[in-house]
Design a protein around this motif. Sequence first.
Motif, PDB file in Angstrom:
ATOM      1  N   LYS A 241     -55.632  97.669  80.053  1.00 46.79           N
ATOM      2  CA  LYS A 241     -56.799  98.438  79.606  1.00 46.79           C
ATOM      3  C   LYS A 241     -57.909  98.395  80.647  1.00 46.79           C
ATOM      4  O   LYS A 241     -58.235  97.340  81.184  1.00 46.79           O
ATOM      5  CB  LYS A 241     -57.298  97.871  78.276  1.00 46.79           C
ATOM      6  CG  LYS A 241     -58.475  98.641  77.698  1.00 46.79           C
ATOM      7  CD  LYS A 241     -58.922  98.042  76.375  1.00 46.79           C
ATOM      8  CE  LYS A 241     -60.131  98.784  75.816  1.00 46.79           C
ATOM      9  NZ  LYS A 241     -60.573  98.205  74.520  1.00 46.79           N
ATOM     10  N   LEU A 242     -58.501  99.571  80.906  1.00 48.23           N
ATOM     11  CA  LEU A 242     -59.601  99.662  81.856  1.00 48.23           C
ATOM     12  C   LEU A 242     -60.819  98.941  81.297  1.00 48.23           C
ATOM     13  O   LEU A 242     -61.227  99.164  80.149  1.00 48.23           O
ATOM     14  CB  LEU A 242     -59.939 101.126  82.133  1.00 48.23           C
ATOM     15  CG  LEU A 242     -61.151 101.393  83.034  1.00 48.23           C
ATOM     16  CD1 LEU A 242     -60.889 100.908  84.452  1.00 48.23           C
ATOM     17  CD2 LEU A 242     -61.503 102.882  83.034  1.00 48.23           C
ATOM     18  N   ALA A 243     -61.434  98.078  82.143  1.00 49.36           N
ATOM     19  CA  ALA A 243     -62.635  97.353  81.716  1.00 49.36           C
ATOM     20  C   ALA A 243     -63.896  98.006  82.269  1.00 49.36           C
ATOM     21  O   ALA A 243     -64.812  98.343  81.510  1.00 49.36           O
ATOM     22  CB  ALA A 243     -62.559  95.895  82.158  1.00 49.36           C
ATOM     23  N   ASN A 244     -63.955  98.205  83.595  1.00 55.95           N
ATOM     24  CA  ASN A 244     -65.160  98.748  84.214  1.00 55.95           C
ATOM     25  C   ASN A 244     -64.806  99.519  85.482  1.00 55.95           C
ATOM     26  O   ASN A 244     -63.757  99.286  86.106  1.00 55.95           O
ATOM     27  CB  ASN A 244     -66.135  97.623  84.583  1.00 55.95           C
ATOM     28  CG  ASN A 244     -66.732  96.932  83.375  1.00 55.95           C
ATOM     29  OD1 ASN A 244     -67.530  97.519  82.653  1.00 55.95           O
ATOM     30  ND2 ASN A 244     -66.337  95.677  83.155  1.00 55.95           N
ATOM     31  N   THR A 245     -65.713 100.416  85.849  1.00 55.42           N
ATOM     32  CA  THR A 245     -65.603 101.157  87.102  1.00 55.42           C
ATOM     33  C   THR A 245     -66.878 100.936  87.905  1.00 55.42           C
ATOM     34  O   THR A 245     -67.981 100.997  87.354  1.00 55.42           O
ATOM     35  CB  THR A 245     -65.410 102.663  86.848  1.00 55.42           C
ATOM     36  OG1 THR A 245     -64.214 102.864  86.085  1.00 55.42           O
ATOM     37  CG2 THR A 245     -65.286 103.418  88.172  1.00 55.42           C
ATOM     38  N   HIS A 246     -66.738 100.672  89.203  1.00 51.12           N
ATOM     39  CA  HIS A 246     -67.865 100.314  90.054  1.00 51.12           C
ATOM     40  C   HIS A 246     -67.869 101.193  91.295  1.00 51.12           C
ATOM     41  O   HIS A 246     -66.822 101.677  91.737  1.00 51.12           O
ATOM     42  CB  HIS A 246     -67.766  98.849  90.497  1.00 51.12           C
ATOM     43  CG  HIS A 246     -67.398  97.899  89.401  1.00 51.12           C
ATOM     44  ND1 HIS A 246     -68.333  97.269  88.620  1.00 51.12           N
ATOM     45  CD2 HIS A 246     -66.182  97.476  88.963  1.00 51.12           C
ATOM     46  CE1 HIS A 246     -67.711  96.486  87.743  1.00 51.12           C
ATOM     47  NE2 HIS A 246     -66.420  96.600  87.937  1.00 51.12           N
ATOM     48  N   ASN A 247     -69.043 101.369  91.881  1.00 53.77           N
ATOM     49  CA  ASN A 247     -69.161 102.036  93.171  1.00 53.77           C
ATOM     50  C   ASN A 247     -69.050 100.978  94.274  1.00 53.77           C
ATOM     51  O   ASN A 247     -69.940 100.155  94.448  1.00 53.77           O
ATOM     52  CB  ASN A 247     -70.496 102.761  93.281  1.00 53.77           C
ATOM     53  CG  ASN A 247     -70.596 103.946  92.338  1.00 53.77           C
ATOM     54  OD1 ASN A 247     -69.622 104.686  92.164  1.00 53.77           O
ATOM     55  ND2 ASN A 247     -71.752 104.131  91.722  1.00 53.77           N
ATOM     56  N   LEU A 275     -67.784  89.843  86.735  1.00 52.81           N
ATOM     57  CA  LEU A 275     -66.401  90.186  86.438  1.00 52.81           C
ATOM     58  C   LEU A 275     -66.244  90.724  85.022  1.00 52.81           C
ATOM     59  O   LEU A 275     -65.409  91.588  84.767  1.00 52.81           O
ATOM     60  CB  LEU A 275     -65.509  88.952  86.640  1.00 52.81           C
ATOM     61  CG  LEU A 275     -64.007  89.146  86.439  1.00 52.81           C
ATOM     62  CD1 LEU A 275     -63.467  90.213  87.381  1.00 52.81           C
ATOM     63  CD2 LEU A 275     -63.267  87.836  86.666  1.00 52.81           C
ATOM     64  N   TYR A 276     -67.057  90.238  84.108  1.00 55.95           N
ATOM     65  CA  TYR A 276     -66.845  90.573  82.702  1.00 55.95           C
ATOM     66  C   TYR A 276     -67.788  91.654  82.183  1.00 55.95           C
ATOM     67  O   TYR A 276     -67.363  92.556  81.469  1.00 55.95           O
ATOM     68  CB  TYR A 276     -66.951  89.303  81.857  1.00 55.95           C
ATOM     69  CG  TYR A 276     -65.896  88.297  82.250  1.00 55.95           C
ATOM     70  CD1 TYR A 276     -64.562  88.528  81.949  1.00 55.95           C
ATOM     71  CD2 TYR A 276     -66.211  87.170  82.994  1.00 55.95           C
ATOM     72  CE1 TYR A 276     -63.571  87.644  82.351  1.00 55.95           C
ATOM     73  CE2 TYR A 276     -65.230  86.272  83.392  1.00 55.95           C
ATOM     74  CZ  TYR A 276     -63.909  86.513  83.068  1.00 55.95           C
ATOM     75  OH  TYR A 276     -62.938  85.648  83.472  1.00 55.95           O
ATOM     76  N   SER A 277     -69.060  91.624  82.575  1.00 60.61           N
ATOM     77  CA  SER A 277     -69.963  92.672  82.110  1.00 60.61           C
ATOM     78  C   SER A 277     -69.904  93.911  82.993  1.00 60.61           C
ATOM     79  O   SER A 277     -70.278  95.006  82.572  1.00 60.61           O
ATOM     80  CB  SER A 277     -71.403  92.144  82.069  1.00 60.61           C
ATOM     81  OG  SER A 277     -71.909  91.946  83.390  1.00 60.61           O
ATOM     82  N   GLY A 278     -69.448  93.724  84.232  1.00 57.99           N
ATOM     83  CA  GLY A 278     -69.372  94.840  85.158  1.00 57.99           C
ATOM     84  C   GLY A 278     -70.675  95.179  85.835  1.00 57.99           C
ATOM     85  O   GLY A 278     -70.742  96.134  86.616  1.00 57.99           O
TER      86      GLY A 278
END
Length: 410
Positions: A241-247, A275-278
């Motif tokens: 499952k996708l958690a976060n997307t970052h630049n 790592l967890y909140s993104g």
Amino acid sequence: MLRPTNQPQEFDVALGGGNDSPSTNGATLGGMAAVLKNLKSASIDRRIASLPLALRYDRAGTNLLLKVLTEDQSWQVRRSAYWLLRQEADPRLNPVLNRYNPYHNFRCQQVITLVDVTAPSLSTKFVSQLAISSNSQFLAASSNFNIQVYDLTDCSLLHTIPDYGSIAITNDSKTLVSASGNYDSEVSLWDLATGQPQRSLLADHRGMGIDAIAISPNDQTIAISSSYQGKIKTYSLTSGKLANTHNGQSPLTMNPNGQNFISSSKEGNIKVWSLYSGTLLRTISNQEKEITSIAISPDGQILAAASWDGQIYLWRLMTSDLHNIIQAHSANLNPITTITISPDGNVLATGYHRGIVRLWDLHSGELLKDLSSCSSRISSLVFSADGKKLAIGTWEAKIYIWEIDEANLG
């Protein structure tokens, strides 16, 4: 364990003679007695853990560490004593430290040439990434034609995996994760011991062109980078499952503390992500100098970043303060292509475009040794978990295995 002796020792001369007994007063006697007791233990870990305590007792403690350096039967214990003594920065110790520098006995023990049975038509073949399992049993090598897994003890080929690109090994030493860098890349999980496929995951990452993978210390989260898209995505490694997307973009690495990961940016900055909140925790400016490789010390305190100009910037990760700059550049060697830090946090290894690898004291920035047996660009560096071996990947499809020759230390 220490070998008993009543003979004069070379460290007596190093400290000017008059070897102090490690029991000069009542307080010292009690504390040093505990240290001496632990140094007689059969447990290597217990002996290593007792070494920093000896430094509380000034010259007597230094003498004891010198005795450990020259006499302990374990190379791991001697190496730990060596690094503690180096940090004392006492010039009187230099003759002994020079003689017992473990990396003076760092030698190329094996050369592996990758076997190409799947893509014989490729005119150019190279090693792109290396990974060593945390139990120091397996070496995985990704090339531009396949992935090969070796037994690190004898460098025998165990199996070939029909994939290529970015690789990482889970910290339980059971699973190899791979992702090809093409537009339609897929993330695959393989049984590291057998080479058999386990499953594929992360369907929504297609089109990313993955160029880096990092796995959290607890094996629960995976981060993948696409410099093509300028995106980093984190997923649950178990569910996909996708958690976060970052630049951000590669280089990419996990902090050993398990709380954050670090990436680069197109502007040459370093980004620290939760790592967890993104959330983006902080941005470290690298003065718009392109970053070629990053590494974090095992205690999660120091971030090393290699820039295109051949310098290594050392940052205190918690404060973003610049700790030191290692002038690792050379007109004949630039640029630095890859870096890594030894598991004990003492050695920084740098690989160069022209086939040279250098070892540096991470604390002082002093050059320890040049490893110059490679004849092409260095693409990947990785230490074994015990720090005894260094695997060097090159653009000539060869892997050089350097190892501390413990039998000849000192």
